[in-house]
Design an enzyme around this catalytic site. Sequence first.
Site, PDB file in Angstrom:
ATOM      1  N   SER A  59       0.841  -1.185   0.000  1.00  0.00           N
ATOM      2  CA  SER A  59       0.000   0.000   0.000  1.00  0.00           C
ATOM      3  C   SER A  59       0.885   1.246   0.000  1.00  0.00           C
ATOM      4  CB  SER A  59      -0.916   0.012   1.223  1.00  0.00           C
ATOM      5  OG  SER A  59      -0.148   0.148   2.413  1.00  0.00           O
ATOM      6  N   LYS A  60       0.246   2.409  -0.002  1.00  0.00           N
ATOM      7  CA  LYS A  60       0.987   3.670  -0.080  1.00  0.00           C
ATOM      8  C   LYS A  60       1.951   3.877   1.080  1.00  0.00           C
ATOM      9  CE  LYS A  60      -2.051   6.560  -2.929  1.00  0.00           C
ATOM     10  NZ  LYS A  60      -2.846   7.800  -2.976  1.00  0.00           N
ATOM     11  N   ARG A  61       1.635   3.271   2.227  1.00  0.00           N
ATOM     12  CA  ARG A  61       2.528   3.484   3.372  1.00  0.00           C
ATOM     13  C   ARG A  61       3.902   2.865   3.151  1.00  0.00           C
ATOM     14  NH1 ARG A  61      -0.886  -0.515   5.224  1.00  0.00           N
ATOM     15  NH2 ARG A  61       0.077  -2.474   5.908  1.00  0.00           N
ATOM     16  N   HIS A  62       4.013   1.970   2.167  1.00  0.00           N
ATOM     17  CA  HIS A  62       5.301   1.347   1.869  1.00  0.00           C
ATOM     18  C   HIS A  62       6.143   2.192   0.914  1.00  0.00           C
ATOM     19  CE1 HIS A  62       2.884  -2.345   2.987  1.00  0.00           C
ATOM     20  NE2 HIS A  62       3.875  -2.345   3.851  1.00  0.00           N
ATOM     21  N   GLY A  63       5.550   3.240   0.344  1.00  0.00           N
ATOM     22  CA  GLY A  63       6.273   4.077  -0.608  1.00  0.00           C
ATOM     23  C   GLY A  63       5.463   4.259  -1.877  1.00  0.00           C
TER      24      GLY A  63
END
Length: 481
Positions: free
Chosen positions: A251-255
């Site tokens: 997801s976006k929290r990973h980059g």
Amino acid sequence: MTVTRFAPSPTGYMHIGNLRTALYSYLIAKHDGGNFILRIEDTDRERLVDGATDVIKSTLAMTGLNYDEGPDVGGDHGPYVQSERKAIYMEYAKKLVDMGAAYYCFCTKERLEKLHEEDATGGYDRHCRNLSQEEIDEKIKAGAPFVIRQKMPLVGVTTYTDMVFGEISMNNSELQDQILMKADGYPTYNFAHVVDDYLMKVTHVVRGSEYLTSTPKYVLLYDAFGWERPCYVHLPLLMGKNEDGSVSKLSKRHGAVSFQDLVNDGYLPEAIINYIALLGWCPKQSESEFFSLRELEGLFGIDGVSKSPAVFDFEKLLWFNGEYIHKLDDESFLKLSAPFVKTDIPENISKEKMYALLKTRISKLSELDEKMEFFINLPSYDKELFLNKKNKIADFEIVKQVLNEALEVLKKLESFDNDTLFAALAPISEKLGIKTGAVMWCVRIAASGMAATPGGATEIMEVIGKEESIKRISVALEKLV
């Protein structure tokens, strides 16, 4: 003939997971000399994002995943945008009703909300499943809004075979009577894609493994119509690394997890495609990790797709990207670099030679501005940087001797190319009784103001030119007074 499709919803950016699905669909078709179709699934009208279809098309174009049939290509099975096929779905839904495999549901929103309050699982109680024809006709005549639901079998088991995960079974008692046609006259994804895949002669349906438990509903639709089921290829989940070392769904929290974000950050489309091809698939005929799209077409096989989740590793992608950048010819590198260079490059800088040095020492194009800064402006540095145990430079006196000798040599040079510079500076080592590496270390620190640089002393001076090189060495000598 093998026919696959990529059928995204135009609801935003192209997620890496979606791009992998497109890639695998493309490769399955092309490996067998088949057709790859682009279909835009826009029936969820509330989630549509302006321009998203253009993003999908441009992404496929940039990655070389050229489709044989699609919205702007044509073909024998159009239209290729679901909203333009609205009448088709209602026709097929009513056929299911006539065959007893679906039914009209007139339940109001209020009733369904109350039902949900009473049953938190959100299951439908099949209230309208057994209405008489007289009741149905009366409600339709009165203009009552309705949806059409699939009539699921209440007993038994539905089984299908997936080409990756094998045989999948589900008790029919667990299946809900899903909505096929909504009250607005548009189909749900669950219905539209089945009708479209059949009419477009899709032989292989490729999608994420999150659909494994939904597929029994779809195969029951094929069975109800008497259609041959397609081959199903469910892909392993894509995971991302968390800060604590664990993994979770990407997801976006990973980059940056959209294709466009990666491209905007200086990743090459070819490197992205090569890397994501290996996220869940392993070539059986090659030990290499580097493949062009054409090579992937020849090598790809469903038997190489793994069941296990694949972890998206940004460090590995960065390494892949760097390898691709290093192999670019100078002309291509200059062209691709242009949008990423915001710095004004002064006339004294040999742009081509600077780029040649940087090309082999960056991992993504967005690093260029930062990496080239020292060529343009000498950074502030402490004289302690000159001291170096490896080259046996333990005091500043030897540094001053080297730089003074170098200054005199450089002032006399008419040619300032790398070979000439090295030939002129190398004899200083013999004169001072030190290693050539020590000479070049001192000159490089003076010329760059940095401990680690792309290129050696003479390469850096060739880029910044004679006047700037002499100026920087003079600055260094002032620090050493």
